[in-house]
Design an enzyme around this catalytic site. Structure first.
Site, PDB file in Angstrom:
ATOM      1  N   ASN A 110      -8.132   3.678   9.208  1.00 37.59           N
ATOM      2  CA  ASN A 110      -7.570   2.474   9.825  1.00 37.59           C
ATOM      3  C   ASN A 110      -7.746   2.431  11.344  1.00 37.59           C
ATOM      4  OD1 ASN A 110      -5.731   4.658   9.022  1.00 37.59           O
ATOM      5  ND2 ASN A 110      -4.215   3.628  10.293  1.00 37.59           N
ATOM      6  N   GLN A 122      -7.875  -0.313   3.886  1.00 37.85           N
ATOM      7  CA  GLN A 122      -8.599  -0.911   5.018  1.00 37.85           C
ATOM      8  C   GLN A 122      -9.981  -1.418   4.636  1.00 37.85           C
ATOM      9  OE1 GLN A 122      -7.549  -1.792   7.867  1.00 37.85           O
ATOM     10  NE2 GLN A 122      -5.568  -0.771   7.939  1.00 37.85           N
ATOM     11  N   GLY A 179       0.816  -1.206   0.000  1.00 35.62           N
ATOM     12  CA  GLY A 179       0.000   0.000   0.000  1.00 35.62           C
ATOM     13  C   GLY A 179       0.854   1.262   0.000  1.00 35.62           C
ATOM     14  N   THR A 180       1.954   1.227   0.724  1.00 32.07           N
ATOM     15  CA  THR A 180       2.808   2.418   0.811  1.00 32.07           C
ATOM     16  C   THR A 180       3.341   2.797  -0.573  1.00 32.07           C
ATOM     17  OG1 THR A 180       3.408   1.865   3.079  1.00 32.07           O
ATOM     18  CG2 THR A 180       4.877   3.373   1.912  1.00 32.07           C
ATOM     19  N   SER A 194      -3.811  -3.197  -0.463  1.00 34.48           N
ATOM     20  CA  SER A 194      -2.680  -3.896   0.132  1.00 34.48           C
ATOM     21  C   SER A 194      -3.120  -5.309   0.487  1.00 34.48           C
ATOM     22  CB  SER A 194      -2.224  -3.154   1.385  1.00 34.48           C
ATOM     23  OG  SER A 194      -1.235  -3.899   2.054  1.00 34.48           O
ATOM     24  N   ALA A 195      -2.296  -6.304   0.098  1.00 37.09           N
ATOM     25  CA  ALA A 195      -2.707  -7.710   0.254  1.00 37.09           C
ATOM     26  C   ALA A 195      -2.845  -8.122   1.714  1.00 37.09           C
ATOM     27  CB  ALA A 195      -1.690  -8.614  -0.447  1.00 37.09           C
ATOM     28  N   HIS A 196      -1.925  -7.634   2.581  1.00 41.44           N
ATOM     29  CA  HIS A 196      -1.892  -8.204   3.932  1.00 41.44           C
ATOM     30  C   HIS A 196      -3.015  -7.729   4.838  1.00 41.44           C
ATOM     31  CE1 HIS A 196       0.114  -4.953   6.481  1.00 41.44           C
ATOM     32  NE2 HIS A 196       0.383  -4.487   5.279  1.00 41.44           N
ATOM     33  N   THR A 225      11.125  -6.818 -11.497  1.00 39.97           N
ATOM     34  CA  THR A 225      10.589  -8.170 -11.707  1.00 39.97           C
ATOM     35  C   THR A 225       9.489  -8.436 -10.688  1.00 39.97           C
ATOM     36  OG1 THR A 225      12.712  -8.906 -12.544  1.00 39.97           O
ATOM     37  CG2 THR A 225      11.212 -10.628 -11.767  1.00 39.97           C
ATOM     38  N   CYS A 267       1.864   1.194  12.241  1.00 43.10           N
ATOM     39  CA  CYS A 267       3.182   1.743  11.976  1.00 43.10           C
ATOM     40  C   CYS A 267       3.692   2.548  13.160  1.00 43.10           C
ATOM     41  CB  CYS A 267       3.140   2.612  10.729  1.00 43.10           C
ATOM     42  SG  CYS A 267       2.479   1.696   9.361  1.00 43.10           S
TER      43      CYS A 267
HETATM   44  N1  PLP Z   1      -2.876   2.798   4.057  1.00 42.76           N
HETATM   45  C1  PLP Z   1      -3.541   2.423   5.156  1.00 42.76           C
HETATM   46  C2  PLP Z   1      -4.883   3.011   5.450  1.00 42.76           C
HETATM   47  C3  PLP Z   1      -2.989   1.481   6.022  1.00 42.76           C
HETATM   48  O1  PLP Z   1      -3.659   1.110   7.120  1.00 42.76           O
HETATM   49  C4  PLP Z   1      -1.708   0.951   5.710  1.00 42.76           C
HETATM   50  C5  PLP Z   1      -1.053  -0.020   6.631  1.00 42.76           C
HETATM   51  O2  PLP Z   1      -1.189   0.044   7.842  1.00 42.76           O
HETATM   52  C6  PLP Z   1      -1.068   1.367   4.541  1.00 42.76           C
HETATM   53  C7  PLP Z   1      -1.687   2.297   3.744  1.00 42.76           C
HETATM   54  C8  PLP Z   1       0.284   0.840   4.141  1.00 42.76           C
HETATM   55  O3  PLP Z   1       0.148  -0.394   3.482  1.00 42.76           O
HETATM   56  P1  PLP Z   1       1.406  -1.397   3.416  1.00 42.76           P
HETATM   57  O4  PLP Z   1       1.595  -1.922   4.798  1.00 42.76           O
HETATM   58  O5  PLP Z   1       0.969  -2.471   2.449  1.00 42.76           O
HETATM   59  O6  PLP Z   1       2.562  -0.630   2.905  1.00 42.76           O
END
Ligand code: PLP
Length: 393
Positions: free
Chosen positions: A159, A187, A71-72, A207-209, A247, A334
């Site tokens: 989030n 989210q 996601g970042t 974001s997959a996780h 890749t 984070c």
């Molecule tokens: N955006 C939101 C709203 C999130 O909650 C997060 C992760 O906590 C991210 C972006 C970042 O995603 P990633 O952990 O896949 O870099």
């Protein structure tokens, strides 16, 4: 070892079995998806299947899905003055970024915009972007800068509180002023239905996780096949149709695809998750009528509960819960590890003891009623101790 109760899905959701199977079955794939031989074509086919699965989750065209490292990276790619300039065929100077005050830190940092070009949008006490403020700010900007394009970035749901933002309405206001719109849907995917076509955002982050896929994989979804990246964050080879070099993480992408498909098929289960979340909140309120539930009066993600008892500090509560085998968090993953006060709650006007006391409980695809009962019982024990020491003081 006693079984732990994991209620921190907004930080990361455990890997789904289907994702694990996809990961394991693909990990030995030899080919590079850019190669034209048989092995390369096999890797390519795996990626393209996952692209369809991820596109299906958000009702997008598969061609508009660009895989990233998470996601970042997707957010960093979207937040670029060059991207805005390329799409609006304008000069890159003076382009502004409007972001809500409750964005994830990776959006709050403004990506590749200079800090003087970033304008924050306020939120209500319930943590929702105030549409009249947005309208006013964009109108003012347009009056003073008739030709200059801009980008608005507002997350689809927060989030920490789970508050869902009115993205379709925001898109309409942004269009009226001829801007571009990015939404961080990290989210929401797998928790509420997302339809790219009705949201009308130009760029959307996944974001997959957060939905039971692996960590380190994500996607930037383009609103249209014509959306340009402008200035590539990852420069090099021509992967992802020349939109993101490097890749591909074939196994991670395959697992993301499998998790996305299952999450889409199981969206109906989120009504049960909402019932569990509501049971948790109502039972805590019976025990502690003084409990604050943040964003309680607006549309919220079905899995998220952000609560506080003023003076029952988050740090102490998290440690006490952890010792009882329960994992929750104090806010954005984070910033955990150390318990900082939340910029999201601050933006909502929360102050003092209440601000230091907020914890987030986030349910997910494998949460059961037993998990919720464990939490209620553990939290109640901690609260009763807190209450009697407060009364004794
Ligand atoms: N955006 C939101 C709203 C999130 O909650 C997060 C992760 O906590 C991210 C972006 C970042 O995603 P990633 O952990 O896949 O870099």
């Amino acid at each position: 070892m006693t079984k732990r109760t994991y209620l921190d899905h907004n930080a990361t959701s455990p890997l789904r079995d289907c994702a694990k199977e996809a990961l394991v079955s693909v990990i030995n794939t030899v080919g590079n998806a850019s190669s034209i031989h048989q092995e390369g074509r096999k890797a390519r086919a795996i990626i393209e299947k996952a692209r369809e699965q991820v596109a299906g989750l958000v009702n997008a065209h598969p061609k508009n899905v660009i895989f990233t490292s998470g996601g970042t990276e997707a957010n960093m790619t979207a937040l670029s003055p060059e991207l805005v300039a390329a799409n609006k065929k304008a000069d890159v100077n003076h382009i502004k970024l409007f972001i809500s005050a409750i964005e994830h830190p990776c959006v709050l940092s403004g990506g590749r915009f200079a800090s003087e070009d970033i304008i924050q949008l306020p939120v209500s006490g319930e943590g929702v972007v105030i549409l009249s403020e947005l309208s006013e700010k964009l109108g003012e900007f347009r009056k003073q800068n008739p030709e200059t394009p801009f980008l608005v970035s507002v997350m689809l749901a927060n989030n920490e509180t789970g508050a869902i933002q009115p993205i379709a309405e925001i898109a309409q206001i942004v269009r009226e002023h001829d801007g571009l719109l990015h939404t961080d849907a990290v989210q929401c995917a797998g928790k509420i239905a997302i339809d790219c076509k009705t949201l009308c955002a130009d760029l959307l982050t996944l974001s997959a996780h957060k939905l039971g896929g692996p960590q380190g994989v994500g996607a930037l979804v383009l609103g249209s096949g014509k959306t340009l990246i402008g200035d590539h964050l990852m420069k090099g080879g021509g992967q992802e149709l020349n939109r993101r070099a490097g890749t591909e993480n074939v196994a991670g992408i395959a697992a993301f695809g499998a998790a996305a498909e299952e999450a889409a098929n199981e969206l109906g289960r989120m009504a049960d998750i909402a019932k569990l979340r509501d049971k948790l909140e109502s039972e805590l309120l019976v025990e502690a009528p003084e409990l604050t539930i943040f964003a309680n009066n607006v549309e919220r993600l079905p899995n998220t509960s952000c609560i506080a008892i003023a003076g029952m500090t988050a740090e102490t509560t998290l440690i006490a819960l952890d010792l009882k085998g329960i994992s929750v968090s104090s806010g954005s993953a984070c910033s955990s590890g150390k318990v900082d006060s939340s910029h999201v709650l601050s933006a909502m006007g929360v102050e003092g003891d209440l601000l230091q006391s907020a914890i987030r409980i986030s349910l997910g695809w494998n949460t059961t009623e037993t998990d919720i009962n464990q939490f209620i019982s553990a939290w109640t024990g901690i609260y009763r101790k807190f209450k009697s020491s407060r009364e004794a003081a």
